[in-house]
Write an enzyme that holds these catalytic residues in place. Structure first.
Site, short mmCIF file in Angstrom:
data_model
loop_
_atom_site.label_atom_id
_atom_site.label_comp_id
_atom_site.label_asym_id
_atom_site.label_seq_id
_atom_site.Cartn_x
_atom_site.Cartn_y
_atom_site.Cartn_z
CG HIS A 17 -6.66 4.72 0.80
ND1 HIS A 17 -5.30 4.53 0.89
CD2 HIS A 17 -7.03 4.08 -0.34
CE1 HIS A 17 -4.87 3.81 -0.13
NE2 HIS A 17 -5.92 3.53 -0.90
N GLY A 18 -8.91 5.27 4.58
CA GLY A 18 -9.49 5.92 5.76
C GLY A 18 -10.83 5.34 6.16
CB SER A 47 -10.80 3.59 10.92
OG SER A 47 -10.11 2.37 10.77
CG ASN A 83 -7.20 0.75 2.05
OD1 ASN A 83 -7.73 -0.15 1.40
ND2 ASN A 83 -6.14 1.39 1.63
CG ASP A 107 -2.09 0.92 1.09
OD1 ASP A 107 -2.61 1.05 -0.03
OD2 ASP A 107 -2.50 1.51 2.11
CG HIS A 108 -0.38 4.88 0.82
ND1 HIS A 108 -0.92 5.93 0.11
CD2 HIS A 108 -1.33 4.50 1.72
CE1 HIS A 108 -2.14 6.19 0.57
NE2 HIS A 108 -2.42 5.33 1.53
CG HIS A 149 -5.06 8.19 5.19
ND1 HIS A 149 -4.79 8.97 4.08
CD2 HIS A 149 -5.06 6.91 4.75
CE1 HIS A 149 -4.62 8.20 3.02
NE2 HIS A 149 -4.79 6.95 3.40
CB THR A 193 -7.45 4.28 12.78
OG1 THR A 193 -6.58 5.03 11.92
CG2 THR A 193 -7.50 4.95 14.14
#
Length: 276
Positions: free
Chosen positions: A202-203, A205, A225, A82-83, A174, A228
């Site tokens: 993404h982010g 959570s 994704n 990832d990333h 994120h 957290t």
């Protein structure tokens, strides 16, 4: 069951109206708990090694570790880098067992982002490895602000990049420690109108559960994704173990103690966005 590329499991999710969970791995205990949760639910899972993980555990090590778990699992497991901020870093992932790569060109001009993603996708395809790209910028709760995905840019990326999936910015952030009502469904609709590929958020959570379900069932978002909330579970469980057993000093015993809680949180995440 052998490890699979992201594209293999995205196709079913896109067709049947559900999403997959990309789970941020930071160590052996996380990864084992995630695979066990996937096996208990019978759902595919994506094990993700992000920049923080790779800074702690080098790609040749973490890649082989994730691939070992995937090849022993009874459900499809994607090993995802990832990333990756450079093509070279992503190519290293191919060499060490990853079946999926996320090239993050979100801070680059769109033409450069497209060209670099396309070059990587051409190489990856020959190795049966999937590629995720990003258009727009997903910010951080205590850091850089987001830049929403521009429909004109993402339309070009969809047609020209060769990516199998596209991460977009529509209010997701994120490192959110609490769920917020930040998703802009109108912005998502504008992106969906000009694209054809599966979309990624993404982010995850920071996205409320009801919104996760709506996004998974009613939109082309096929991958979330999560990091957290899983790390929060790890931290709470670890602190409880240390409080309950102050004389325990064996590292393996301490870290094993967090795995039941990690499995339960993971099963909830998988089931929330997975098939209804």
């Amino acid at each position: 069951m052998t490890a699979v590329p992201l594209n293999d499991v995205l196709a079913d999710a896109a067709r049947d109206g559900y999403a997959l969970a990309g789970l941020v791995v930071l160590g052996w205990e996380d990864a084992v708990a995630f695979v066990e949760a996937a096996e208990e639910t019978g759902l595919p899972v994506i094990l993700q090694a992000g920049p923080g993980c790779r800074a702690h555990t080098p790609v040749p090590v973490i890649g082989k570790m994730l691939r070992h778990l995937a090849d022993q699992a009874s459900v499809p497991v994607v090993c995802h880098l990832d990333h990756g901020y450079s093509v070279e870093e992503c190519l290293q992932g191919i060499d060490h067992g990853f079946t999926s790569l996320m090239f993050d060109g979100s801070k680059r001009p769109i033409s450069e982002n497209i060209d670099m993603t396309a070059g990587l996708a051409e190489i990856a395809r020959k190795a049966h490895v999937s590629v995720e790209g990003e258009v727009g910028y997903v910010g951080y709760a205590e850091g850089a602000s987001s830049a929403f995905t521009d429909p004109a840019e993402v339309a070009r990326f969809d047609k020209e990049s060769g990516a199998d999936a596209i991460a977009v910015s529509i209010g997701n952030v994120h490192l959110q420690t609490e769920a917020t009502d930040g998703i802009d469904f109108e912005a998502l609709a504008a992106v969906e109108h000009v694209t054809t590929k599966p979309l990624v958020l993404h982010g995850g959570s920071g996205i409320p559960q009801d919104d996760r379900i709506r996004l998974a069932r009613e939109t082309r978002v096929c991958k979330f994704n999560f990091g957290t909330e899983l790390r929060q579970t790890f931290g709470r469980s670890l602190r409880q173990t240390l409080a309950d057993k102050p004389n325990v000093f064996d590292r393996n015993e301490i870290l094993r103690s967090v795995m039941p809680a990690m499995r339960e949180t993971t099963k909830k995440v998988l089931r929330t966005v997975g098939p209804s």
